[in-house]
Design a protein around this motif. Sequence first.
Motif, PDB file in Angstrom:
ATOM      1  N   TYR A  57     -14.250  36.839   4.377  1.00  0.00           N
ATOM      2  CA  TYR A  57     -14.829  35.901   3.429  1.00  0.00           C
ATOM      3  C   TYR A  57     -14.990  36.450   2.019  1.00  0.00           C
ATOM      4  CZ  TYR A  57     -16.472  33.167   7.500  1.00  0.00           C
ATOM      5  OH  TYR A  57     -16.574  32.438   8.640  1.00  0.00           O
ATOM      6  N   TYR A  60     -12.328  35.891  -0.356  1.00  0.00           N
ATOM      7  CA  TYR A  60     -11.557  34.679  -0.074  1.00  0.00           C
ATOM      8  C   TYR A  60     -11.747  33.660  -1.194  1.00  0.00           C
ATOM      9  CZ  TYR A  60      -9.414  31.180   3.042  1.00  0.00           C
ATOM     10  OH  TYR A  60      -8.587  30.244   3.618  1.00  0.00           O
ATOM     11  N   PHE A  64     -10.363  25.087  -1.737  1.00  0.00           N
ATOM     12  CA  PHE A  64     -11.544  24.257  -1.463  1.00  0.00           C
ATOM     13  C   PHE A  64     -12.865  24.933  -1.829  1.00  0.00           C
ATOM     14  CE2 PHE A  64     -10.200  26.202   2.625  1.00  0.00           C
ATOM     15  CZ  PHE A  64     -11.322  26.959   2.905  1.00  0.00           C
ATOM     16  N   PHE A  69     -15.605  33.866  -2.388  1.00  0.00           N
ATOM     17  CA  PHE A  69     -16.841  33.462  -1.715  1.00  0.00           C
ATOM     18  C   PHE A  69     -17.966  34.465  -2.013  1.00  0.00           C
ATOM     19  CE2 PHE A  69     -19.437  33.028   2.259  1.00  0.00           C
ATOM     20  CZ  PHE A  69     -19.853  31.720   2.057  1.00  0.00           C
ATOM     21  N   CYS A  74     -21.275  32.752   6.351  1.00  0.00           N
ATOM     22  CA  CYS A  74     -21.626  31.404   5.911  1.00  0.00           C
ATOM     23  C   CYS A  74     -22.935  31.022   6.578  1.00  0.00           C
ATOM     24  CB  CYS A  74     -20.551  30.395   6.299  1.00  0.00           C
ATOM     25  SG  CYS A  74     -18.966  30.623   5.472  1.00  0.00           S
ATOM     26  N   HIS A  83     -19.145  26.245   5.183  1.00  0.00           N
ATOM     27  CA  HIS A  83     -18.967  27.123   4.021  1.00  0.00           C
ATOM     28  C   HIS A  83     -20.278  27.355   3.264  1.00  0.00           C
ATOM     29  CE1 HIS A  83     -14.682  25.176   4.017  1.00  0.00           C
ATOM     30  NE2 HIS A  83     -14.936  25.861   5.124  1.00  0.00           N
ATOM     31  N   ASP A 111     -12.820  34.514  14.289  1.00  0.00           N
ATOM     32  CA  ASP A 111     -13.664  33.571  13.533  1.00  0.00           C
ATOM     33  C   ASP A 111     -14.514  32.800  14.540  1.00  0.00           C
ATOM     34  OD1 ASP A 111     -14.573  31.714  11.652  1.00  0.00           O
ATOM     35  OD2 ASP A 111     -12.591  30.859  11.233  1.00  0.00           O
ATOM     36  N   HIS A 174      -7.815  25.981  13.293  1.00  0.00           N
ATOM     37  CA  HIS A 174      -6.665  26.588  12.645  1.00  0.00           C
ATOM     38  C   HIS A 174      -6.123  27.745  13.470  1.00  0.00           C
ATOM     39  CE1 HIS A 174      -9.613  29.698  11.329  1.00  0.00           C
ATOM     40  NE2 HIS A 174     -10.423  28.663  11.259  1.00  0.00           N
ATOM     41  N   MET A 180      -7.004  34.836   8.301  1.00  0.00           N
ATOM     42  CA  MET A 180      -7.977  33.932   8.938  1.00  0.00           C
ATOM     43  C   MET A 180      -7.464  32.512   9.095  1.00  0.00           C
ATOM     44  SD  MET A 180     -11.830  33.031   7.622  1.00  0.00           S
ATOM     45  CE  MET A 180     -11.362  32.799   5.905  1.00  0.00           C
ATOM     46  N   GLU A 207     -12.953  24.401  16.018  1.00  0.00           N
ATOM     47  CA  GLU A 207     -14.271  24.308  15.379  1.00  0.00           C
ATOM     48  C   GLU A 207     -14.739  22.888  15.111  1.00  0.00           C
ATOM     49  OE1 GLU A 207     -14.575  26.007  11.447  1.00  0.00           O
ATOM     50  OE2 GLU A 207     -12.490  26.618  11.518  1.00  0.00           O
ATOM     51  N   TRP A 224     -19.252  25.782  -3.205  1.00  0.00           N
ATOM     52  CA  TRP A 224     -18.776  26.158  -1.871  1.00  0.00           C
ATOM     53  C   TRP A 224     -19.389  25.341  -0.745  1.00  0.00           C
ATOM     54  CZ3 TRP A 224     -15.001  29.030   0.114  1.00  0.00           C
ATOM     55  CH2 TRP A 224     -14.359  29.941  -0.736  1.00  0.00           C
ATOM     56  N   GLU A 238     -17.832  27.069  16.856  1.00  0.00           N
ATOM     57  CA  GLU A 238     -16.455  27.583  16.731  1.00  0.00           C
ATOM     58  C   GLU A 238     -16.245  28.823  17.602  1.00  0.00           C
ATOM     59  OE1 GLU A 238     -15.435  28.862  12.751  1.00  0.00           O
ATOM     60  OE2 GLU A 238     -13.294  28.962  13.226  1.00  0.00           O
TER      61      GLU A 238
HETATM   62  N1  MF3 Z   1     -15.009  30.361   8.948  1.00  0.00           N
HETATM   63  C1  MF3 Z   1     -14.648  29.219   8.171  1.00  0.00           C
HETATM   64  C2  MF3 Z   1     -13.648  28.482   8.967  1.00  0.00           C
HETATM   65  O1  MF3 Z   1     -13.847  28.395  10.092  1.00  0.00           O
HETATM   66  C3  MF3 Z   1     -14.111  29.588   6.848  1.00  0.00           C
HETATM   67  C4  MF3 Z   1     -15.120  29.898   5.883  1.00  0.00           C
HETATM   68  S1  MF3 Z   1     -14.351  30.153   4.395  1.00  0.00           S
HETATM   69  C5  MF3 Z   1     -15.499  30.893   3.436  1.00  0.00           C
HETATM   70  O2  MF3 Z   1     -12.642  27.998   8.578  1.00  0.00           O
HETATM   71  F1  MF3 Z   1     -14.885  31.389   2.469  1.00  0.00           F
HETATM   72  F2  MF3 Z   1     -16.407  30.003   3.157  1.00  0.00           F
HETATM   73  F3  MF3 Z   1     -16.111  31.824   4.028  1.00  0.00           F
END
Ligand code: MF3
Length: 258
Positions: A57, A60, A64, A69, A74, A83, A111, A174, A180, A207, A224, A238
């Motif tokens: 993260y 990242y 979006f 981050f 999160c 997020h 994840d 995903h 990730m 998720e 975010w 998830e």
């Molecule tokens: N873990 C999140 C997902 O499942 C992704 C978070 S992106 C972040 O897709 F940058 F907010 F951390």
Amino acid sequence: MIEILAPAEIDRARRSGALVGSILDTLRSRAEVGTDLLELDAWARELIDRAGADSCYVDYAPSFGSGPFGHHLCTSVGDAVLHGKPRAQRLVDGDLVTLDLAVSLDGVAADSAVSFVVGQAAPEATALIEATERALAAGIAAVRPGARVGDLSHAIGTVLTDAGYAVNLEFGGHGIGSTMHQDPHVANDGRPGRGYRLRPGLLLALEPWVMLDTDQLVTDPDGWTLRSATGCATAHSEHTVLVTDDGAEILTLPPRRS
Ligand code: MF3
Ligand code: CO
């Protein structure tokens, strides 16, 4: 791109998944009334560092979100669902919290996210959490070689819809592996028999997430945090799962207590 993991990578994925499951379990046990979200994030960082893993993260910067981050966890509380960017905020009695964590260990990412209530839970909070957990279980139960991504989406979406929630298709599961977020995208509802055909060695993050009375999101001014448009309660569950020769293996379970 869709990655199929080689046997050596599958071993690494198992260790990465076990680490994520263990860190989330520790953070969950530390989250109580009065805990600050920035404290949870700092603990996540410490546990990731101690394990010699890397946060997926912190650097990242997808389309979006606004900029990197900048955090290791999160933290989505109340009307925040995805997020959630950690900020100075102490948990209060009845808060529905989602912790979402992804790390990479020896080059393989895992994840996972868990929702829970600190203190006394309102019945609708418990119902939301249970719906995402049952949807996740249904999605995982549909994972096997030869199944289509649409079969997983349909299994997840049927549980959420039958529970009375409207499903948002903007964000979902995903593929995962050396990074990730990979293909295939696994929407949280869809038509069976459609989409990519699963193969052993594919790693998927499933998720399901829901909001009590809307399917519309709004972005917080932090750029975010995604919140329910109506301010209603939300939940998210998830796991990272491996497609095996005859089904699925959940890699991000919490450690077994004996
Ligand atoms: N873990 C999140 C997902 O499942 C992704 C978070 S992106 C972040 O897709 F940058 F907010 F951390
Ligand atoms: Co994910």
